[in-house]
Design a protein around this motif. Sequence first.
Motif, PDB file in Angstrom:
ATOM      1  N   MET A 104       0.834  -1.183   0.000  1.00 54.17           N
ATOM      2  CA  MET A 104       0.000   0.000   0.000  1.00 54.17           C
ATOM      3  C   MET A 104       0.877   1.244   0.000  1.00 54.17           C
ATOM      4  O   MET A 104       1.969   1.247   0.526  1.00 54.17           O
ATOM      5  CB  MET A 104      -0.884   0.017   1.230  1.00 54.17           C
ATOM      6  N   ILE A 105       0.346   2.287  -0.549  1.00 49.91           N
ATOM      7  CA  ILE A 105       1.064   3.551  -0.503  1.00 49.91           C
ATOM      8  C   ILE A 105       1.032   4.088   0.924  1.00 49.91           C
ATOM      9  O   ILE A 105       2.050   4.446   1.490  1.00 49.91           O
ATOM     10  CB  ILE A 105       0.458   4.564  -1.489  1.00 49.91           C
ATOM     11  N   ASN A 126       8.129  -8.978  -4.949  1.00 47.10           N
ATOM     12  CA  ASN A 126       6.858  -8.315  -5.253  1.00 47.10           C
ATOM     13  C   ASN A 126       6.812  -6.902  -4.666  1.00 47.10           C
ATOM     14  O   ASN A 126       6.399  -5.964  -5.344  1.00 47.10           O
ATOM     15  CB  ASN A 126       5.676  -9.135  -4.732  1.00 47.10           C
ATOM     16  N   LEU A 127       7.223  -6.761  -3.421  1.00 44.47           N
ATOM     17  CA  LEU A 127       7.229  -5.445  -2.790  1.00 44.47           C
ATOM     18  C   LEU A 127       8.261  -4.539  -3.449  1.00 44.47           C
ATOM     19  O   LEU A 127       8.037  -3.339  -3.610  1.00 44.47           O
ATOM     20  CB  LEU A 127       7.488  -5.580  -1.294  1.00 44.47           C
ATOM     21  N   TYR A 128       9.387  -5.109  -3.857  1.00 40.47           N
ATOM     22  CA  TYR A 128      10.405  -4.365  -4.607  1.00 40.47           C
ATOM     23  C   TYR A 128       9.830  -3.834  -5.917  1.00 40.47           C
ATOM     24  O   TYR A 128      10.018  -2.670  -6.263  1.00 40.47           O
ATOM     25  CB  TYR A 128      11.609  -5.281  -4.856  1.00 40.47           C
ATOM     26  N   LEU A 142       9.338   0.028  -7.177  1.00 37.89           N
ATOM     27  CA  LEU A 142       9.808   0.559  -8.456  1.00 37.89           C
ATOM     28  C   LEU A 142       8.663   1.221  -9.225  1.00 37.89           C
ATOM     29  O   LEU A 142       8.851   2.277  -9.834  1.00 37.89           O
ATOM     30  CB  LEU A 142      10.427  -0.551  -9.305  1.00 37.89           C
ATOM     31  N   ASP A 143       7.492   0.609  -9.193  1.00 33.86           N
ATOM     32  CA  ASP A 143       6.322   1.213  -9.841  1.00 33.86           C
ATOM     33  C   ASP A 143       6.032   2.590  -9.248  1.00 33.86           C
ATOM     34  O   ASP A 143       5.752   3.545  -9.970  1.00 33.86           O
ATOM     35  CB  ASP A 143       5.084   0.321  -9.680  1.00 33.86           C
ATOM     36  N   GLU A 148       7.443   0.525   7.876  1.00 37.29           N
ATOM     37  CA  GLU A 148       8.601   0.166   7.065  1.00 37.29           C
ATOM     38  C   GLU A 148       8.211  -0.621   5.811  1.00 37.29           C
ATOM     39  O   GLU A 148       9.052  -0.921   4.985  1.00 37.29           O
ATOM     40  CB  GLU A 148       9.619  -0.622   7.890  1.00 37.29           C
ATOM     41  N   ARG A 149       6.933  -0.922   5.657  1.00 35.00           N
ATOM     42  CA  ARG A 149       6.432  -1.601   4.462  1.00 35.00           C
ATOM     43  C   ARG A 149       5.608  -0.674   3.575  1.00 35.00           C
ATOM     44  O   ARG A 149       5.039  -1.105   2.587  1.00 35.00           O
ATOM     45  CB  ARG A 149       5.603  -2.827   4.843  1.00 35.00           C
ATOM     46  N   ASP A 150       5.513   0.600   3.918  1.00 35.21           N
ATOM     47  CA  ASP A 150       4.821   1.572   3.071  1.00 35.21           C
ATOM     48  C   ASP A 150       5.685   1.919   1.880  1.00 35.21           C
ATOM     49  O   ASP A 150       6.910   1.975   1.972  1.00 35.21           O
ATOM     50  CB  ASP A 150       4.532   2.864   3.836  1.00 35.21           C
ATOM     51  N   LEU A 151       5.058   2.185   0.745  1.00 33.41           N
ATOM     52  CA  LEU A 151       5.817   2.509  -0.458  1.00 33.41           C
ATOM     53  C   LEU A 151       6.558   3.831  -0.333  1.00 33.41           C
ATOM     54  O   LEU A 151       7.624   3.992  -0.933  1.00 33.41           O
ATOM     55  CB  LEU A 151       4.901   2.506  -1.678  1.00 33.41           C
TER      56      LEU A 151
END
Length: 77
Positions: free
Chosen positions: A1-2, A50-52, A56-57, A10-13
């Motif tokens: 998620m953004i 996937n999170l990487y 990048l997106d 630490e997992r937010d984009l």
Amino acid sequence: MIIDKNINPERDLYYLGGKLIEVLSKKKSSEIDYLELYGLFNKKENVSINLYSLTLDWLFVSGAITKGQNGKIKKCF
């Protein structure tokens, strides 16, 4: 998620995008291979592929990176 409810910030984009920009800024070359960058980033943040890819997106949409020659990632800063 953004953006989420900060259960795991630490997992937010936004956060991961900033960390990936740090990794990119340390590279002297303006272009880097997708898997080479993943290896460098994964050592720092330990994220799934996937999170990487989502990170990048996010950086592509925000204009921080673009597609380089031969499928490499080109930094725009």
